[in-house]
Structures are given as C-alpha cells and as structure tokens.
Design a protein around this motif. Sequence first.
Motif, PDB file in Angstrom:
ATOM      1  N   LEU A 119     -17.982   7.663  -3.640  1.00  0.00           N
ATOM      2  CA  LEU A 119     -17.287   7.445  -2.380  1.00  0.00           C
ATOM      3  C   LEU A 119     -17.546   8.587  -1.406  1.00  0.00           C
ATOM      4  CD1 LEU A 119     -15.204   5.204  -1.586  1.00  0.00           C
ATOM      5  CD2 LEU A 119     -13.453   6.952  -1.935  1.00  0.00           C
ATOM      6  N   SER A 169      -2.232  14.996   1.075  1.00  0.00           N
ATOM      7  CA  SER A 169      -1.801  15.514   2.380  1.00  0.00           C
ATOM      8  C   SER A 169      -0.291  15.724   2.422  1.00  0.00           C
ATOM      9  CB  SER A 169      -2.306  14.644   3.534  1.00  0.00           C
ATOM     10  OG  SER A 169      -1.612  13.433   3.598  1.00  0.00           O
ATOM     11  N   SER A 183      -7.111  -8.737  -4.286  1.00  0.00           N
ATOM     12  CA  SER A 183      -7.814  -7.659  -3.567  1.00  0.00           C
ATOM     13  C   SER A 183      -7.334  -6.289  -4.050  1.00  0.00           C
ATOM     14  CB  SER A 183      -7.664  -7.814  -2.053  1.00  0.00           C
ATOM     15  OG  SER A 183      -6.476  -7.209  -1.617  1.00  0.00           O
ATOM     16  N   PHE A 192      -2.221   2.032  10.358  1.00  0.00           N
ATOM     17  CA  PHE A 192      -0.775   2.252  10.277  1.00  0.00           C
ATOM     18  C   PHE A 192      -0.543   3.526   9.478  1.00  0.00           C
ATOM     19  CE2 PHE A 192       0.652   1.078   5.932  1.00  0.00           C
ATOM     20  CZ  PHE A 192      -0.485   0.465   5.430  1.00  0.00           C
ATOM     21  N   GLU A 220      -1.179   9.625   6.507  1.00  0.00           N
ATOM     22  CA  GLU A 220      -2.544   9.240   6.160  1.00  0.00           C
ATOM     23  C   GLU A 220      -2.878   8.035   7.045  1.00  0.00           C
ATOM     24  OE1 GLU A 220      -4.452  10.867   3.866  1.00  0.00           O
ATOM     25  OE2 GLU A 220      -6.099   9.512   4.338  1.00  0.00           O
ATOM     26  N   LEU A 221      -4.143   7.942   7.446  1.00  0.00           N
ATOM     27  CA  LEU A 221      -4.543   6.813   8.283  1.00  0.00           C
ATOM     28  C   LEU A 221      -4.854   5.632   7.370  1.00  0.00           C
ATOM     29  CD1 LEU A 221      -6.962   8.837  10.610  1.00  0.00           C
ATOM     30  CD2 LEU A 221      -4.508   8.426  10.932  1.00  0.00           C
ATOM     31  N   LEU A 222      -3.965   4.645   7.319  1.00  0.00           N
ATOM     32  CA  LEU A 222      -4.110   3.550   6.357  1.00  0.00           C
ATOM     33  C   LEU A 222      -4.644   2.303   7.055  1.00  0.00           C
ATOM     34  CD1 LEU A 222      -0.798   4.253   4.437  1.00  0.00           C
ATOM     35  CD2 LEU A 222      -3.121   4.825   3.714  1.00  0.00           C
ATOM     36  N   PRO A 223      -5.504   1.553   6.345  1.00  0.00           N
ATOM     37  CA  PRO A 223      -6.224   0.446   7.004  1.00  0.00           C
ATOM     38  C   PRO A 223      -5.342  -0.778   7.221  1.00  0.00           C
ATOM     39  CG  PRO A 223      -6.725   0.480   4.659  1.00  0.00           C
ATOM     40  CD  PRO A 223      -5.821   1.654   4.909  1.00  0.00           C
ATOM     41  N   LEU A 224      -5.607  -1.466   8.308  1.00  0.00           N
ATOM     42  CA  LEU A 224      -4.905  -2.716   8.597  1.00  0.00           C
ATOM     43  C   LEU A 224      -5.671  -3.857   7.944  1.00  0.00           C
ATOM     44  CD1 LEU A 224      -4.222  -1.859  12.321  1.00  0.00           C
ATOM     45  CD2 LEU A 224      -2.505  -2.067  10.492  1.00  0.00           C
ATOM     46  N   VAL A 273     -16.021  10.520   1.833  1.00  0.00           N
ATOM     47  CA  VAL A 273     -14.701  10.656   2.467  1.00  0.00           C
ATOM     48  C   VAL A 273     -14.840  11.463   3.752  1.00  0.00           C
ATOM     49  CG1 VAL A 273     -12.347  11.538   2.195  1.00  0.00           C
ATOM     50  CG2 VAL A 273     -13.493  10.466   0.255  1.00  0.00           C
ATOM     51  N   THR A 324     -12.030   5.542   9.132  1.00  0.00           N
ATOM     52  CA  THR A 324     -12.750   5.258   7.881  1.00  0.00           C
ATOM     53  C   THR A 324     -11.789   4.503   6.986  1.00  0.00           C
ATOM     54  OG1 THR A 324     -12.017   7.368   7.029  1.00  0.00           O
ATOM     55  CG2 THR A 324     -14.278   7.262   7.775  1.00  0.00           C
ATOM     56  N   TYR A 325     -12.305   3.645   6.159  1.00  0.00           N
ATOM     57  CA  TYR A 325     -11.442   2.993   5.167  1.00  0.00           C
ATOM     58  C   TYR A 325     -12.194   2.936   3.850  1.00  0.00           C
ATOM     59  CZ  TYR A 325     -14.061  -1.331   6.108  1.00  0.00           C
ATOM     60  OH  TYR A 325     -15.048  -2.261   6.249  1.00  0.00           O
ATOM     61  N   TYR A 326     -11.423   2.907   2.777  1.00  0.00           N
ATOM     62  CA  TYR A 326     -12.031   2.996   1.444  1.00  0.00           C
ATOM     63  C   TYR A 326     -11.818   1.714   0.651  1.00  0.00           C
ATOM     64  CZ  TYR A 326     -11.945   7.618   3.316  1.00  0.00           C
ATOM     65  OH  TYR A 326     -12.111   8.672   4.178  1.00  0.00           O
ATOM     66  N   ALA A 327     -10.900   0.873   1.163  1.00  0.00           N
ATOM     67  CA  ALA A 327     -10.657  -0.431   0.544  1.00  0.00           C
ATOM     68  C   ALA A 327     -10.142  -1.341   1.645  1.00  0.00           C
ATOM     69  CB  ALA A 327      -9.604  -0.310  -0.558  1.00  0.00           C
ATOM     70  N   GLU A 328     -10.337  -2.640   1.457  1.00  0.00           N
ATOM     71  CA  GLU A 328      -9.781  -3.605   2.417  1.00  0.00           C
ATOM     72  C   GLU A 328      -8.361  -3.925   1.978  1.00  0.00           C
ATOM     73  OE1 GLU A 328     -12.806  -6.453   1.892  1.00  0.00           O
ATOM     74  OE2 GLU A 328     -14.163  -5.472   3.322  1.00  0.00           O
ATOM     75  N   LEU A 329      -7.465  -4.021   2.934  1.00  0.00           N
ATOM     76  CA  LEU A 329      -6.072  -4.299   2.595  1.00  0.00           C
ATOM     77  C   LEU A 329      -5.853  -5.815   2.600  1.00  0.00           C
ATOM     78  CD1 LEU A 329      -3.296  -3.234   1.917  1.00  0.00           C
ATOM     79  CD2 LEU A 329      -2.834  -2.948   4.348  1.00  0.00           C
ATOM     80  N   LEU A 350       0.840  -1.208   0.000  1.00  0.00           N
ATOM     81  CA  LEU A 350       0.000   0.000   0.000  1.00  0.00           C
ATOM     82  C   LEU A 350       0.877   1.262   0.000  1.00  0.00           C
ATOM     83  CD1 LEU A 350      -2.751   1.298  -0.022  1.00  0.00           C
ATOM     84  CD2 LEU A 350      -2.951   0.919   2.430  1.00  0.00           C
ATOM     85  N   TYR A 372      -6.640   5.932  -1.998  1.00  0.00           N
ATOM     86  CA  TYR A 372      -5.576   6.109  -1.008  1.00  0.00           C
ATOM     87  C   TYR A 372      -4.399   6.860  -1.589  1.00  0.00           C
ATOM     88  CZ  TYR A 372      -7.787   3.490   2.635  1.00  0.00           C
ATOM     89  OH  TYR A 372      -8.644   3.106   3.615  1.00  0.00           O
ATOM     90  N   ALA A 397     -10.799   2.115  -5.519  1.00  0.00           N
ATOM     91  CA  ALA A 397     -10.751   2.468  -4.089  1.00  0.00           C
ATOM     92  C   ALA A 397      -9.302   2.526  -3.613  1.00  0.00           C
ATOM     93  CB  ALA A 397     -11.543   1.443  -3.275  1.00  0.00           C
ATOM     94  N   MET A 398      -8.458   1.613  -4.108  1.00  0.00           N
ATOM     95  CA  MET A 398      -7.034   1.654  -3.740  1.00  0.00           C
ATOM     96  C   MET A 398      -6.418   2.963  -4.234  1.00  0.00           C
ATOM     97  SD  MET A 398      -6.600  -1.116  -2.076  1.00  0.00           S
ATOM     98  CE  MET A 398      -4.899  -1.370  -1.769  1.00  0.00           C
ATOM     99  N   GLN A 458     -10.233  -4.052  -6.128  1.00  0.00           N
ATOM    100  CA  GLN A 458     -10.631  -2.772  -5.512  1.00  0.00           C
ATOM    101  C   GLN A 458      -9.843  -1.605  -6.114  1.00  0.00           C
ATOM    102  OE1 GLN A 458     -11.344  -3.316  -0.965  1.00  0.00           O
ATOM    103  NE2 GLN A 458      -9.522  -4.481  -1.459  1.00  0.00           N
TER     104      GLN A 458
END
Lengths: 260, 283
Positions: B216, A63, A45, B100, B110-114, B218, B145-150, A13, A56, A52-53, A49
């Motif tokens: 989406l 930012s 995955s 993470f 950025e707040l990234l999903p686990l 956000v 919040t998350y926008y995709a599953e990791l 990621l 990110y 959506a990826m 996705q």
Amino acid sequence: MPESRTLRLQRALASLVLNGDEAAIEADPGRVAHQQGLTGSDLRSFRDQGPAMMTYRELARMSLIEPLETMFPVLRALLEGAGSWGGCVEAFLDARMVRSPQYRDIAPAFLGWLAATRWGQDRWPFILELAHAEILEVLVARFPDSNPLEGLHADPGPQDLIILDPATQVVSYTHAVHCACSESPVPEARPTHLLAFRDGEGLARLMELTPATAALLVQAQTCPLAEAAAALNVPDLTPVTSLLRDLRSDGAIAGFRSFP
Amino acid sequence: MAQDRFTGVGLGLRRPHLEQVARMEGHGVPFWETCPENVIGDGGRYHRMACTILDRDPVLTHGLAMSVGGFDSWDEEYLRDLGEFLVRTGTPWHSEHLCFTSVDGSCLHELLPLPFTREAVRHTISRARALQARLPVPLLLENITYYAELGAKEMDEADFITAVLEGADVGWLLDVNNVYVNALNFGFDPREWLSRMPLDRVTQLHIAGHKKFGDLTVDTHGADVIDPVIDLMQWTLSRLGRPVPVLLERDNHIPDFDELLAERARIQHAYDAALVPSEVRHA
Ligand SMILES: [Fe+2]
C-alpha cells in the motif's frame, strides 16, 4: 426518517476505527457493517477489502494516539510499566470522547475521560493529577488570547481583589506530580500547590507555591486582600504585596481592582 | 483581481518554522496555506507569531475537519469564527476535503472516504451547498487518497468527484499526489484519469510526498516529492495552461526551514518550466 445507507456506512467505518475489540474486528471486518444493518454487497465490501479497511483503523488510531503519547509521556511510562497503556488508550477511543474538530483538544479530551470514568484510580490514586500536571503548561501556553482587561491598577491595596491573567491557573495536588518523570513516574504523596501562568513572551511558566500563598491567591479573588490575609493568619501585608507586584510584572496577575 | 496574487508554489505554515518566518520578510514564499482549525481559538507565543505572518503575507486557508460529506450538524459558532478568520486573512477561497471526518459527534481526525454512490453524491452536494452558503469566500473541495471503497460502489471515483463538484458548483483543489497514490493503489493511469475530469474547475493544486508500506502507498506528507509526481503536476499545469497556485504539503518529518525552501524552489522551477508557452520551449 429511515437512516440512509450513507450514514450507516459511515457509522460502520467509525466503529471499525474506534471500537475496542480489535481481535473480533480483525477476524471479521464485516462485523461492524452487520451491526449497522448493512447487508449484501455493502457487507461484502467490508469483508473483501479487509486488510485495506484495517489500514483505516491503523491510520486513524495513530493520529488520535499520537497527541496522547506526546503530551502524557510520564503517564505512558507509568502505565506501560504495568502493561496497561494500550488498554487505557483502547478504552478511551472506544468511549468516543474526542468531540472537537481541533487536534489540540484530543489531549484535554483524554483528561476529561480520565476524570469522568475514574479509569485506573483505584490502583493509581494520583493518575488524574499526574495527567493534569502533564498538560497544565500546554493548556496555559495555548489558552485563547483575549483583549487585555480594563480598569485594573498595578499596585495592590488592602481593599483590592486580585485579578489573575485569564490564562493563569492555581492548582493543588495531593501528590508532587510535577516532579514525576518517565524514569520515576510514581509521585511522592505530598500536598503540592502550583501556579501556572504565561509570561510576557507568551511562554508557560510553573512556580511552586506555599500553601498559604496558594490559598491567598485563590481567596483574594473574591474577598479583599487584607481580609483574605487575616483569615489565613498572615499578619504583615508588606511581603504579600511585594510578591503580588512581582507576579503582576511576570504576567501571572492581570492587575488589581477595588472591592466593590 | 485578488487571485492574481496567488501563483507559484507556496508552503504550509508549520509550527516549527513560525519563529524564523515571522522574523523574515524576504523569504520568497509567494503565499502560505494555513489550517483555520489550528489558529482559531488558540493563544500564546506561537499563535501570536502565526498571526503576525498571516496578517503580513498572502494566505490561502485549508480546513481539515469540516466533514463535508458527513451528517453531523454544523457548528454555527465555529463557522462564524471561520468566516471572520477568512475575511481577516484575505484568502480568495477556502478549501475542504471531499470526505467525512466525524460521525455522531465523534471526531476521527482522519480523512475518511465517502461511498461512491448516487445517494452519497446527492447528500454531499447538499452539504457542500449549505457550507458554501455560510462562507464569505468560494469553497473548493479537494480529492483525497483512499485505501478502500466504502460499501458497494455504483460509480468510480472520477465520476463521484465530478458529480459532486458539478452538482455543488464548487471549485476543485486538485491534489496531484493523491491522484498518483490512488493510481498506484488501484492500478489506473493518472493522466487518463485526469483527462476525464472537469479541469476547468481546478483553482489550486496540492503536491506532496508519500510512502510505501508493503503493498500500500500512503499519503504521508512526510517525504520529498518524487519525480513522477512532479511530472504529473507539470502535465496538469500545461493542460490547464494557467498559473494556478501549487501548495507543497509537508506535515510529517518536517525539515529545517532552509531545507523546505530548497524543496520549494525545486518545485517552483518545475512549475515555471511547465508554464513556458510551447512556442518558446520549442524555439
Ligand atoms: Fe492535499
């Protein structure tokens, strides 16, 4: 220890966010997962996705880039004029030089990257000076607070050293970068000496110095004032001490200490 | 108990408001939330104003970049400074995000999903426990919040969060806007979702505005809070039956302080209404 799947997913990621080759990532978001040795449903995955990826990538890059746009408007104007701003930012993010969890450190990290890589310096020899001048006041304004220095006196004597306030910077540029602006971002080639310091209100101030004053402020930090003045062929100390007194009351100089 | 000071709806302490807030003692904001990363190691005029407020008013601390679910080693020096800062502010707890934010020393801001996997649960539990051991106050973790599953998931988000909170034995900073945004993006019912969660661990709430970009939604923290999110906050508060503090987050398009105070008052009104005992409500 074999690297865990969790770490490989995080690395993938991070690559998806920071890697430069946008077209390749856009065409296959699974590429970054594949590079981390991820296979099967983990790899899928990333592909399934895709949009959506890519969100990110967009959010995190936004930012990271925002402080650069805010802090380096003149550099941005210069590079945008040449169609190079996007490439510069992309190269910076790809180099992964943002190592501090403090958001305010992003702009200084960019400056460090410019200095380390000499990016763009063949074409714009003043680029590093320009970037430095753009964040000079902010660096001075936000310099970490510390306890006041002790054992200093207020009046400079010939055998004294100058003790600058810890936030103060004496800088010398080969170009008048502090005069450049977004409308006219190419600075004149003219040696320029600046004193940046924090005033009593805690706000940054910038003062242009003559070459002799700049040299004196630097040299009299390590050798006595009279000696530094003589080396610079300044015959009379009276105007010098009066300027130093002013700079002390303005906040640029913390005080004076007898040469040991 | 020190915690009793923290109830009602507080605000994040934001740079554009510092001057006004530092001069103003009767602002009516019951507490501030501050991000230690923005204060520790800073200096100058705005820093001094922030310190004046932090030394004067009740404060909760909320970190942005600890990378609790990450792998980078702790910055022990920063953790020492953080510990001192938490003690200085008198905060009863410190919150971080369940996510993470850095990889191999590179900070992504950025707040990234686990990954929703058993391995990530185990890893995050041990990291949260290690962090808790280094802090002078209890640690809370916040749902993001998350926008995709990791990666391929082995459980859903609710089970993932529950497993980490229970395994690490930490409190929950429940962000109701994040639940609402995730519910929109992933198509679930936020109340049903919350009903499955360990609400006894909730110590603080967050509420905020969000924005739709195409398909989406956000979590922008850049707009007023919409009514369905306020409803969800009220629903949660009445479920909890206790006046946990709510923090109104506003990080973008920051309005004038007076406007933000009015928005706070609107949320406070809803907060008070939700906590009126039902016998009084129906009397
Ligand atoms: Fe939040």
